[in-house]
Design a protein around this motif. Structure first.
Motif, mmCIF file in Angstrom:
data_model
loop_
_atom_site.group_PDB
_atom_site.id
_atom_site.type_symbol
_atom_site.label_atom_id
_atom_site.label_comp_id
_atom_site.label_asym_id
_atom_site.label_seq_id
_atom_site.Cartn_x
_atom_site.Cartn_y
_atom_site.Cartn_z
ATOM 1 N N LYS A 29 23.114 -19.335 -22.231
ATOM 2 C CA LYS A 29 22.997 -19.034 -20.942
ATOM 3 C C LYS A 29 21.424 -19.719 -20.390
ATOM 4 O O LYS A 29 20.551 -19.237 -21.253
ATOM 5 C CB LYS A 29 23.227 -17.678 -20.677
ATOM 6 N N THR A 30 21.379 -20.170 -19.235
ATOM 7 C CA THR A 30 20.287 -20.775 -18.980
ATOM 8 C C THR A 30 19.710 -19.811 -17.610
ATOM 9 O O THR A 30 18.837 -20.013 -17.244
ATOM 10 C CB THR A 30 20.109 -22.128 -18.691
ATOM 11 N N HIS A 31 20.706 -19.346 -17.016
ATOM 12 C CA HIS A 31 20.223 -18.660 -15.789
ATOM 13 C C HIS A 31 20.976 -17.191 -15.680
ATOM 14 O O HIS A 31 21.972 -17.029 -16.302
ATOM 15 C CB HIS A 31 20.733 -19.491 -14.498
ATOM 16 N N PHE A 32 20.174 -16.441 -15.084
ATOM 17 C CA PHE A 32 20.586 -15.022 -14.674
ATOM 18 C C PHE A 32 21.458 -15.020 -13.474
ATOM 19 O O PHE A 32 20.987 -15.804 -12.523
ATOM 20 C CB PHE A 32 19.481 -14.067 -14.322
ATOM 21 N N LYS A 33 22.525 -14.559 -13.453
ATOM 22 C CA LYS A 33 23.662 -14.248 -12.303
ATOM 23 C C LYS A 33 23.195 -13.194 -11.935
ATOM 24 O O LYS A 33 23.513 -12.016 -12.561
ATOM 25 C CB LYS A 33 24.921 -14.666 -12.779
ATOM 26 N N ILE A 34 22.900 -13.022 -10.470
ATOM 27 C CA ILE A 34 22.624 -11.561 -10.094
ATOM 28 C C ILE A 34 23.553 -11.385 -8.765
ATOM 29 O O ILE A 34 23.351 -12.073 -7.955
ATOM 30 C CB ILE A 34 21.145 -11.583 -9.747
ATOM 31 N N THR A 35 24.194 -10.193 -8.789
ATOM 32 C CA THR A 35 25.023 -9.993 -7.480
ATOM 33 C C THR A 35 24.863 -8.572 -7.057
ATOM 34 O O THR A 35 24.750 -7.717 -7.688
ATOM 35 C CB THR A 35 26.566 -9.913 -8.037
ATOM 36 N N LEU A 36 24.619 -8.521 -5.799
ATOM 37 C CA LEU A 36 24.491 -7.481 -5.097
ATOM 38 C C LEU A 36 25.959 -6.803 -4.617
ATOM 39 O O LEU A 36 26.399 -7.149 -3.989
ATOM 40 C CB LEU A 36 23.609 -7.511 -3.767
ATOM 41 N N ARG A 37 26.242 -5.687 -5.379
ATOM 42 C CA ARG A 37 27.371 -4.921 -5.555
ATOM 43 C C ARG A 37 27.276 -3.778 -4.253
ATOM 44 O O ARG A 37 28.469 -3.643 -3.618
ATOM 45 C CB ARG A 37 27.919 -4.591 -6.504
ATOM 46 N N ARG A 38 26.398 -3.090 -4.080
ATOM 47 C CA ARG A 38 26.390 -1.930 -3.293
ATOM 48 C C ARG A 38 25.452 -2.274 -2.102
ATOM 49 O O ARG A 38 24.603 -3.127 -2.032
ATOM 50 C CB ARG A 38 25.915 -0.808 -3.923
ATOM 51 N N SER A 39 25.537 -1.759 -0.932
ATOM 52 C CA SER A 39 24.705 -1.931 0.121
ATOM 53 C C SER A 39 23.179 -1.265 -0.012
ATOM 54 O O SER A 39 22.987 -0.151 -0.765
ATOM 55 C CB SER A 39 25.252 -0.913 1.296
ATOM 56 N N ALA A 40 22.288 -1.881 0.224
ATOM 57 C CA ALA A 40 20.963 -1.638 0.394
ATOM 58 C C ALA A 40 20.417 -0.327 1.374
ATOM 59 O O ALA A 40 19.130 -0.300 1.256
ATOM 60 C CB ALA A 40 20.112 -2.782 0.154
ATOM 61 N N ILE A 41 21.364 -0.162 2.089
ATOM 62 C CA ILE A 41 21.200 0.772 3.287
ATOM 63 C C ILE A 41 20.212 2.025 2.783
ATOM 64 O O ILE A 41 19.033 2.361 3.396
ATOM 65 C CB ILE A 41 22.227 1.258 4.115
ATOM 66 N N GLY A 42 20.737 2.662 1.792
ATOM 67 C CA GLY A 42 20.131 3.931 1.391
ATOM 68 C C GLY A 42 19.013 3.866 0.251
ATOM 69 O O GLY A 42 18.453 4.924 -0.199
#
Length: 73
Positions: A29-42
């Motif tokens: 693996k050469t890259h981090f795969k980052i996914t925002l799964r939950r809202s950042a509101i709180g």
């Protein structure tokens, strides 16, 4: 459900996910795969700033960052 049964289920899912990850990719693996799964509101301000610095602005958005000390933390 007993604590032992919970541990067994967690262990089975964890081992299965490791086996799947190992089988799906043979190249390094050469890259981090980052996914925002939950809202950042709180979230707090520092955590929101971290998301912005990673380039995440909305739910289910995925970004890729190369393996570097800065991206790895």
């Amino acid at each position: 459900m007993s604590p032992l049964r919970c541990w067994q289920l967690i262990n089975r899912v964890f081992v299965r996910s490791i086996e799947t990850a190992a089988a799906s990719s043979t190249e390094p693996k050469t890259h981090f795969k980052i996914t925002l799964r939950r809202s950042a509101i709180g979230l707090g301000e520092q955590k929101k700033e971290t998301l912005v610095s990673l380039g995440l602005h909305r739910r289910m958005q995925t970004v890729y960052h190369p393996h570097t000390p800065e991206a790895g933390g």
